[in-house]
Structures are given as structure tokens and as C-alpha cells.
Design a protein around this motif. Structure first.
Motif, PDB file in Angstrom:
ATOM      1  N   UNK A  77      37.275   5.964  64.677  1.00  0.00           N
ATOM      2  CA  UNK A  77      38.689   6.303  64.731  1.00  0.00           C
ATOM      3  C   UNK A  77      39.465   5.103  65.249  1.00  0.00           C
ATOM      4  N   UNK A  78      40.731   5.019  64.856  1.00  0.00           N
ATOM      5  CA  UNK A  78      41.532   3.841  65.160  1.00  0.00           C
ATOM      6  C   UNK A  78      42.910   4.271  65.650  1.00  0.00           C
ATOM      7  N   UNK A  79      43.357   3.643  66.746  1.00  0.00           N
ATOM      8  CA  UNK A  79      44.732   3.794  67.215  1.00  0.00           C
ATOM      9  C   UNK A  79      45.419   2.443  67.048  1.00  0.00           C
ATOM     10  N   UNK A  80      46.565   2.420  66.370  1.00  0.00           N
ATOM     11  CA  UNK A  80      47.282   1.162  66.161  1.00  0.00           C
ATOM     12  C   UNK A  80      48.708   1.321  66.673  1.00  0.00           C
ATOM     13  N   UNK A  81      49.153   0.362  67.473  1.00  0.00           N
ATOM     14  CA  UNK A  81      50.488   0.435  68.070  1.00  0.00           C
ATOM     15  C   UNK A  81      51.185  -0.914  67.910  1.00  0.00           C
ATOM     16  N   UNK A  82      52.384  -0.890  67.352  1.00  0.00           N
ATOM     17  CA  UNK A  82      53.148  -2.113  67.145  1.00  0.00           C
ATOM     18  C   UNK A  82      54.533  -1.994  67.778  1.00  0.00           C
ATOM     19  N   UNK A  83      55.072  -3.079  68.290  1.00  0.00           N
ATOM     20  CA  UNK A  83      56.492  -3.074  68.640  1.00  0.00           C
ATOM     21  C   UNK A  83      57.307  -3.181  67.351  1.00  0.00           C
ATOM     22  N   UNK A  84      58.543  -2.740  67.386  1.00  0.00           N
ATOM     23  CA  UNK A  84      59.421  -2.850  66.227  1.00  0.00           C
ATOM     24  C   UNK A  84      60.212  -4.138  66.324  1.00  0.00           C
ATOM     25  N   UNK A 110      43.179   7.259  61.412  1.00  0.00           N
ATOM     26  CA  UNK A 110      44.061   6.324  62.121  1.00  0.00           C
ATOM     27  C   UNK A 110      45.244   7.073  62.709  1.00  0.00           C
ATOM     28  N   UNK A 111      45.533   6.786  63.970  1.00  0.00           N
ATOM     29  CA  UNK A 111      46.737   7.265  64.647  1.00  0.00           C
ATOM     30  C   UNK A 111      47.705   6.096  64.710  1.00  0.00           C
ATOM     31  N   UNK A 112      48.911   6.267  64.140  1.00  0.00           N
ATOM     32  CA  UNK A 112      49.887   5.183  64.128  1.00  0.00           C
ATOM     33  C   UNK A 112      50.972   5.442  65.175  1.00  0.00           C
ATOM     34  N   UNK A 113      51.418   4.359  65.821  1.00  0.00           N
ATOM     35  CA  UNK A 113      52.433   4.485  66.864  1.00  0.00           C
ATOM     36  C   UNK A 113      53.233   3.192  66.958  1.00  0.00           C
ATOM     37  N   UNK A 114      54.420   3.294  67.552  1.00  0.00           N
ATOM     38  CA  UNK A 114      55.278   2.123  67.698  1.00  0.00           C
ATOM     39  C   UNK A 114      56.179   2.288  68.910  1.00  0.00           C
ATOM     40  N   UNK A 115      56.661   1.163  69.403  1.00  0.00           N
ATOM     41  CA  UNK A 115      57.622   1.156  70.509  1.00  0.00           C
ATOM     42  C   UNK A 115      58.868   0.389  70.082  1.00  0.00           C
ATOM     43  N   UNK A 121      65.046   3.388  65.477  1.00  0.00           N
ATOM     44  CA  UNK A 121      64.010   2.676  64.728  1.00  0.00           C
ATOM     45  C   UNK A 121      62.755   3.523  64.484  1.00  0.00           C
ATOM     46  N   UNK A 122      62.807   4.791  64.840  1.00  0.00           N
ATOM     47  CA  UNK A 122      61.591   5.606  64.774  1.00  0.00           C
ATOM     48  C   UNK A 122      61.056   5.761  63.355  1.00  0.00           C
ATOM     49  N   UNK A 123      61.920   5.690  62.358  1.00  0.00           N
ATOM     50  CA  UNK A 123      61.460   5.881  60.979  1.00  0.00           C
ATOM     51  C   UNK A 123      60.624   4.719  60.455  1.00  0.00           C
ATOM     52  N   UNK A 124      60.519   3.649  61.237  1.00  0.00           N
ATOM     53  CA  UNK A 124      59.655   2.542  60.819  1.00  0.00           C
ATOM     54  C   UNK A 124      58.220   3.032  60.629  1.00  0.00           C
ATOM     55  N   UNK A 125      57.832   4.048  61.378  1.00  0.00           N
ATOM     56  CA  UNK A 125      56.474   4.573  61.245  1.00  0.00           C
ATOM     57  C   UNK A 125      56.247   5.190  59.870  1.00  0.00           C
ATOM     58  N   UNK A 126      57.250   5.908  59.357  1.00  0.00           N
ATOM     59  CA  UNK A 126      57.100   6.562  58.057  1.00  0.00           C
ATOM     60  C   UNK A 126      57.412   5.628  56.897  1.00  0.00           C
ATOM     61  N   UNK A 127      58.310   4.669  57.109  1.00  0.00           N
ATOM     62  CA  UNK A 127      58.730   3.790  56.013  1.00  0.00           C
ATOM     63  C   UNK A 127      57.884   2.532  55.887  1.00  0.00           C
ATOM     64  N   UNK A 128      57.183   2.148  56.954  1.00  0.00           N
ATOM     65  CA  UNK A 128      56.431   0.890  56.916  1.00  0.00           C
ATOM     66  C   UNK A 128      54.977   1.049  57.341  1.00  0.00           C
ATOM     67  N   UNK A 146      56.471   7.560  68.201  1.00  0.00           N
ATOM     68  CA  UNK A 146      57.406   6.477  68.502  1.00  0.00           C
ATOM     69  C   UNK A 146      57.910   6.654  69.921  1.00  0.00           C
ATOM     70  N   UNK A 147      57.896   5.578  70.684  1.00  0.00           N
ATOM     71  CA  UNK A 147      58.382   5.630  72.057  1.00  0.00           C
ATOM     72  C   UNK A 147      59.545   4.659  72.224  1.00  0.00           C
TER      73      UNK A 147
END
Length: 205
Positions: A77-84, A110-115, A121-128, A146-147
């Protein structure tokens, strides 16, 4: 069972790493509830930035980057977190996954997340981010996290409200997919098919 966490934060301390750590805790809690033992490896991409650039130019990964890629491709399993940055994932985040084999994540949950500084900017998770991992044939959990800056002080019940609730739900979903994943000896197509049913169940629970 192996959980690999990829954090693309650039600062120390980093809200991106903080979110990664919280999601790791939620996932481990979910796996413990299913009586699964898990080992965790956390990758800080800022420590690999030079190696990633070298690989992009030469086509050959330095040993430290090669080990990081192996940790991702061997994960259950994978957790990936990126800043926007500029309304999308960071260049460092994208470059890391660019140097991987396009089929390396086939069937991987995969669990995707962003800050980011603002919830706008929360839609970056769904659009990118979600399309990126769909392209890599990964199985992405329904709940993306998204945080924004204000989320960290919002409080809320750990299991239902706000950022804590989203983290708990996403971690529970990833744990369920990891637990349902067939042995690695199965064909990738079978791997994905088995998880698709579990993913459908998660969407309606």
C-alpha cells in the motif's frame, strides 16, 4: 505487509510530512483492527531531489533513488502527499513518479493527499493527482485528503468531522484495500480485478 509513504514537502518541519504521518497512523490503526502487522518506510523526496534530476538527465538512477523506487514498487500500500504549487502537484512529486516504470504500480492501493494554504486548491487531488495514479494503473482509495492551513486547528471528532475524520476514513479505506490485495504471485490484471470489487464496496459503506 509493507506500507510505503512518499512525502514531497520541502521544508522542515513540513505540513506535508505532518499529514503523511497522520495518514500513516490512521492506516496502521486500520490494519491493526484487521489483525495485520505492517512495516512502514517513509520517503522524503527533498532528500532525493538531486538524484531524481540526475536520473532524468542520464536515465540511470543513483543507488539511493533506486532503493526508494524499490520501496515504492514493493509496497502493499502507498500513501502519497504533495504540497500544491501553481494549482497542481509539485514538480518534485511528479518527477519522482516520472522516473518509475509506467506499470510499476499496477494494482497497488494508493491513498492520495495534498497540503495547501487555502481550501480553494483542494480540487487538485481530483483534477491532477488522481488522474496521475489512474494512468499508472494504481487503485486509488475513494477518499482523498486535502489539508489547508486552517484545517490543522479546526478540531472535530476523530472519526467523523473535519480533517481528522477525513484522515480516519482514508486510512481505513487504504487498510481495507491492502488487506484485500491478492498475493503478489497473481497476475496484475487479477490483482486489479479483486481490488475493484473491494473499491466498489468502500464507495457504498
Amino acid at each position: 505487509m509493507k506500507l510505503t509513504v512518499v512525502s514531497a514537502g520541502l521544508s522542515t518541519p513540513s505540513s506535508t510530512r505532518l499529514l503523511a504521518d497522520r495518514l500513516t497512523g490512521s492506516t496502521r490503526e486500520g490494519l491493526a483492527g484487521r489483525s495485520h502487522e505492517v512495516s512502514t518506510e517513509i520517503l522524503e523526496l527533498r532528500e532525493l531531489a538531486t538524484d531524481i534530476a540526475h536520473h532524468l538527465v542520464t536515465g540511470f538512477p543513483p543507488s539511493r533513488l533506486s532503493a526508494a523506487i524499490d520501496a515504492v514498487t514493493a509496497a502493499d500500500g502507498l500513501i502519497v502527499v504533495t504540497p500544491v504549487f501553481a494549482a497542481s502537484y509539485s514538480g518534485l512529486f511528479k518527477s519522482f513518479f516520472d522516473v518509475m516504470d509506467p506499470d510499476a504500480l499496477s494494482g497497488t492501493p494508493v491513498l492520495i493527499a495534498a497540503t495547501g494554504g487555502t481550501a480553494r486548491h483542494s480540487l487538485v487531488l481530483e483534477h491532477a493527482v488522481r488522474p496521475l495514479f489512474a494512468h499508472l494503473h494504481a487503485v486509488v482509495v475513494p477518499t482523498a485528503v486535502f489539508a489547508a492551513s486552517e484545517d490543522w486547528g479546526s478540531g472535530g471528532d476523530e472519526y467523523t468531522d473535519g480533517l481528522p475524520g477525513r484522515m480516519h476514513r482514508a486510512g481505513t479505506e487504504l487498510a481495507a484495500l491492502m488487506a484485500a490485495r491478492p498475493p503478489r504471485s497473481t497476475a496484475p490484471a487479477d490483482d486489479i480485478t479483486a481490488l475493484e470489487q473491494q473499491l466498489a464496496d468502500l464507495r457504498f459503506d
